[in-house]
Design an enzyme around this catalytic site. Structure first.
Site, short mmCIF file in Angstrom:
data_model
loop_
_atom_site.label_atom_id
_atom_site.label_comp_id
_atom_site.label_asym_id
_atom_site.label_seq_id
_atom_site.Cartn_x
_atom_site.Cartn_y
_atom_site.Cartn_z
N GLU A 159 0.79 -1.23 0.00
CA GLU A 159 0.00 0.00 0.00
C GLU A 159 0.83 1.29 0.00
OE1 GLU A 159 -4.12 -1.67 1.98
OE2 GLU A 159 -3.01 -0.10 3.04
N GLU A 373 -5.86 -8.23 0.06
CA GLU A 373 -6.65 -7.86 1.24
C GLU A 373 -8.05 -7.47 0.79
OE1 GLU A 373 -5.17 -4.88 3.94
OE2 GLU A 373 -3.12 -5.65 3.83
#
Length: 466
Positions: A159, A373
């Site tokens: 991320e 995720e």
């Protein structure tokens, strides 16, 4: 009823700082989060889920419940306590032990090198705004590739966009700086260059296994058909999605991406300067990514906004209390009539399908995708060891159906990792926000399978979404 491929990975995701605990044990060096959380005084990442001591139990639970893939990260400062130089043998051994335990159960392990936890010694020198950190990261990665040949799947970063924006736009991650778009863009670019350098190092040295990157990608839609709202959604997308995927798969930034950056910078008195040699590295790496990991929780509806920056992070879940208005980009609005989680995040599985189809269309040199995720933060109700979490099951079912639809339409999605394997520590919510298949009593560290764990087990056994 939808079927998923026979070789599909049904995984669970974790991160070192959110799961391990033991932040001052085993020779681990400090990270900026330690001091940042201590100063806030609300919660600490000890004990977290105590994965540092409980990993044998957690991996046995994986085996019992059909979880055949696990995402975990190496804590950089557990290997190099100061980020460079001295190596901590106890930390090195810990990850060998975890990997050996996973192998015992036949679990595929995806190892992330950096999940929000730069060693403090490097963080204090500017983190990834300091180009020396790129060298330190490459050296750390090389050590790991050579030390852990048993790893089949490597991820450079988790991320990049949330790192840059939470550190320098929202200010909810250390160092807590708000509304500095110059720093946001520099951080995004430097981390993408660091990713490319490590991918090139991996391929040119002939290490075994695969390597990729995990991006947080949240689809942006215009709030209306008005041209100004369409443009606002384009600008938000350009910074949060297009910038990252261009750097990953195009070897540079498209004309449209750069025009969007220029517009955003003009509105925020910001600037950027990308050294030419960086694009040599990006170009070499663009076809070398073995997979793309996508973390996807939400989508956003965006309307035009010309006021001052005004962002409020909703850390409680109180409906409609969040605010995201960025000058020169737009305002993410609260779309009435759409389902939301306990933590007020939009539930919109169409956004994941649209994202997957877009990648297939716009970045055809991608090779494989893993949903690394996805999951639902939920205020689980614990009753004598029984946790009925039907809303989480419904959430997973809807998003996996979108994944199955994308696979049917030609996208090469190879696996899905639920965030999270067990309940973990949350960066901004501490211990109240639960995502896990397994409930953790954070006082006793006992694990309890939730209703969703039994549902997920059946899903993994049958490959059928019911």
């Amino acid at each position: 009823m939808k079927k998923l491929p026979e070789d599909f990975i049904f995984g669970g995701a974790t991160a070192a700082y959110q799961a391990e605990g033991a932040t001052k044990e085993g020779g681990k060096g400090p990270v900026a989060w330690d001091e940042f959380l201590e100063k806030q005084g609300r919660f600490l990442a000890d004990p977290a889920s105590d994965f540092y001591h409980k990993y044998p139990e957690d991996l046995e639970l994986c085996s019992m419940f059909g979880v055949n893939g696990v995402r975990l990260s190496i804590a950089w400062s557990r290997i190099f306590p100061e980020g460079t130089g001295r190596i901590n043998p106890e930390g090195v051994k810990f990850y060998h032990d975890v990997l050996a335990e996973a192998k015992k159960y036949g679990i595929k392990v995806f190892v992330t090198l950096h999940h929000f936890d730069t060693p403090k010694a490097l963080f204090d020198q500017g983190d990834f705004l300091n180009r020396d950190t790129l060298d330190a990261f490459a050296d750390y990665a090389k050590f790991c590739f050579e030390e852990y040949p048993e790893v089949e799947y490597w991820t450079t970063f988790n991320e990049i966009y949330p790192i840059a924006t939470n550190q320098y736009l929202l200010g909810i991650f250390p160092p807590g700086i708000k509304y500095d778009l110059t720093k946001v863009i520099a951080c995004l670019h430097n981390m993408m260059v660091a990713h490319a350098r490590v991918v090139n190092l991996f391929k040119e040295n002939g290490y075994s296994g695969q390597i990729g990157v995990v991006h947080s990608l949240e689809t942006k839609y215009p709030a209306s058909d008005a041209p100004e709202d369409i443009h606002a959604a384009f600008l938000d997308d350009a910074l949060s999605i297009r910038f990252l995927l261009d750097a990953t798969y195009k070897g540079g930034y498209s004309k449209e991406t750069l025009e969007a950056l220029d517009e955003i910078c003009a509105a925020n008195n910001a600037s950027y300067d990308f050294p030419e040699e960086d694009f040599v590295e990006l170009e070499k790496a663009k076809d070398r990514n073995d997979y793309l990991g996508i973390n996807h929780y939400s989508s956003h509806f965006v309307k035009a906004y010309n006021g001052e920056n005004a962002i409020h992070h909703n850390g409680t879940g109180d409906k409609g209390t969040g605010s995201y208005k960025v000058k020169g980009i737009g305002e993410r609005i609260y779309k009435e009539g759409l389902e939301r989680t306990d933590w007020d995040w939009l539930i919109y599985p169409q956004g994941l399908y649209d994202l997957l189809m877009r990648i297939k269309r716009d970045y055809p040199n991608y090779k494989a995708i893993y949903i690394t995720e996805n999951g639902m933060g939920y205020k689980d109700d614990f009753k004598n060891g029984i946790i009925m979490d039907e809303p989480r099951i419904d959430y997973i079912r809807k998003y996996l159906t979108s994944v199955a639809d994308a696979i049917e339409d030609g996208v090469n999605v190879k696996g899905y990792f639920l965030w999270s394997l067990m309940d973990v520590f949350s960066w901004s919510n501490g211990y109240n926000k639960r995502y896990g298949l397994f409930f953790v009593d954070f006082e006793t560290q006992e694990r309890y399978p939730k209703e969703s764990a039994y549902w997920y087990k059946h899903l993994a056994e049958t490959k059928t979404i019911l």
